[in-house]
Design an enzyme around this catalytic site. Structure first.
Site, PDB file in Angstrom:
ATOM      1  N   ASP A   1       0.807  -1.228   0.000  1.00 56.87           N
ATOM      2  CA  ASP A   1       0.000   0.000   0.000  1.00 56.87           C
ATOM      3  C   ASP A   1       0.838   1.274   0.000  1.00 56.87           C
ATOM      4  OD1 ASP A   1       0.725  -0.900   2.634  1.00 56.87           O
ATOM      5  OD2 ASP A   1      -0.679   0.527   3.511  1.00 56.87           O
TER       6      ASP A   1
ATOM      7  N   GLU B   1      -0.691  -2.080   5.110  1.00 55.33           N
ATOM      8  CA  GLU B   1       0.218  -2.017   6.271  1.00 55.33           C
ATOM      9  C   GLU B   1       0.124  -0.674   6.980  1.00 55.33           C
ATOM     10  OE1 GLU B   1       3.219  -1.094   8.887  1.00 55.33           O
ATOM     11  OE2 GLU B   1       3.162  -0.093   6.938  1.00 55.33           O
TER      12      GLU B   1
ATOM     13  N   ARG C   1      18.719  -7.657  13.094  1.00 55.55           N
ATOM     14  CA  ARG C   1      18.782  -7.559  14.546  1.00 55.55           C
ATOM     15  C   ARG C   1      17.737  -8.479  15.169  1.00 55.55           C
ATOM     16  NH1 ARG C   1      19.379  -2.276  18.263  1.00 55.55           N
ATOM     17  NH2 ARG C   1      18.599  -3.167  20.194  1.00 55.55           N
TER      18      ARG C   1
HETATM   19 ZN    ZN Z   1       5.275   3.617   6.490  1.00 56.44          ZN
HETATM   20 ZN    ZN Z   2       6.446   0.899   5.480  1.00 48.11          ZN
END
Ligand code: ZN
Ligand code: ZN
Length: 393
Positions: A81, A139, A179
């Site tokens: 997105d 997201e 990480r």
């Molecule tokens: Zn973002």
């Molecule tokens: Zn992002």
């Protein structure tokens, strides 16, 4: 580990990766509206000989690359997105959708996963198990990962682990940030309503001032970080809006505040809503007003599994060299990759894309954001090397 010679395989497709990224960059769409984007992804997957499943949780797309040998299944995730930002750029591939922009770089995530798919298809004979490609909507909000999990993306075949990456303008091109443990924060929201009783600005003794109470609440909320959080931990409590009142000479009867809460530690994440409630109720009682708190959980902390992180690090070091793989700072931003990483062990890594010479210096979400496209092959090589290592049998 065998030498993967991905340098050559991916190097040959660098122009193609750039082309893909620009194609998607031109057509940014907001969460759950990614119709053109997902149709184009499906078209690209079909061109690779895959049979994508479309319309997963609305605009999600899933495709499976089956290895030549039986084995585990690794989920590879890209979010698709854009953001409601008006692109401030003159590049020829700028957004053609007004007030929408790939300002977080998710266009590059699509391109890198399609690139990885192409290489993996050529190396299916080495794969003991499957690579499940997941192109996830929304997201940036309201969140597409959880709906995709509910739509069954973790089954048929059952997913054993997950990897994904984010292009990262906080690291230079050529570096991969890996990480273990928490890497992005939880992102909760809070709304606080203070109700007093209004009156004349000159007669405060006859009112219960919501503005004064709100000011005390905001100040007292700062003690959650300074007094309730271990100095060795990190948290953010930000009140971002405060609205209410009528005029300079009227005592306000109602103030509404909204804010964001960010943590890494699971225990702290559970405790913060209680701290907010206690402070709001205590301050409001002391000042004779009513307080109500509405606390909404956002994305949980994105936490990398130690074993999967070690696998990705080793794969990236073998592929790109020791100096290319760095230990990045955590960030208080959030990611709904967190839901996949709560369902199965996995690793979310950063692909450095900062390059001052090319003007790729702006932070993510900035209207002038751009990324150094030379970063794309590094992401593809890390995705492919990690997948082949995980499915080595
Ligand atoms: Zn973002
Ligand atoms: Zn992002």
């Amino acid at each position: 580990m065998t030498v993967l010679d991905l340098d050559e395989a991916v190097g040959a497709m660098t122009a193609e990766l750039v082309g893909l990224r620009r194609e998607f960059h031109r057509i940014p769409e907001l969460g759950f509206e990614e119709h053109k984007t997902s149709a184009l992804i499906a078209e690209k997957l079909r061109a690779l000989g895959l049979e994508p499943q479309t319309g997963v949780a609305g605009t999600g797309v899933v495709a499976l690359i089956e290895g030549a040998h039986p084995g585990r299944t690794l989920l590879l995730r890209a979010d698709i997105d854009g953001l409601p930002v008006d692109e401030r750029s003159e590049v020829e591939y700028r957004s053609t959708h007004p007030n929408k922009m790939h300002a977080c770089g998710h266009d590059s995530h699509i391109a890198m996963l399609l690139g990885a798919a192409r290489v993996l298809i050529d190396r299916k004979h080495e794969m003991h198990g499957n690579a499940k490609l997941v192109f996830q909507p929304a997201e940036e909000g309201p969140g597409g990962a959880q709906p995709m999990i509910e739509a069954g993306v973790m089954e048929n075949p059952h997913v054993d682990a997950a990897i994904g990456c984010h292009i990262w303008n906080n690291l230079p091109t050529g570096q991969i940030g890996v990480r273990e443990g928490p890497i992005l924060a939880s992102t909760d929201q809070v709304e606080i309503v203070i109700e007093g009783s209004g009156g004349h600005g000159a007669q405060p003794q006859r009112a219960a001032d919501a503005v004064v109470a709100a000011a005390h609440v905001v100040t007292a909320l700062q003690t959650i970080v300074s007094r309730n959080t271990s100095p060795l931990e990190s948290a953010v409590v930000t009140i971002g809006t405060m609205n209410g009142g009528y005029r300079h000479n009227i005592i306000a009867d109602r103030i509404v505040m909204t804010g964001t809460v960010r943590t890494f530690d699971e225990e702290l994440w559970r405790q913060v809503p209680g701290h907010i409630e206690r402070i709001v109720q205590g301050v409001c009682a002391a000042l004779g007003v009513q307080g109500t708190v509405e606390y909404t959980r956002g994305y949980p902390t994105t936490t990398n599994d130690p074993d999967m992180t070690a696998l990705v690090r080793e794969a990236a070091v073998a592929e790109l060299g020791e100096e290319a793989v760095v230990y990045p700072e955590k960030t208080m931003g959030g990611e709904d990759m967190s839901y996949f990483l709560r369902a199965v062990p996995g690793c979310f890594f950063f692909v450095g894309s900062h390059n001052a010479a090319k003007g790729a210096t702006h932070p993510h979400h900035h209207p002038s954001f751009d990324l150094d496209e030379d970063a794309l092959p590094y992401g593809v090589r890390t995705l492919v090397a990690s997948t082949l290592k995980y499915l080595a049998g």
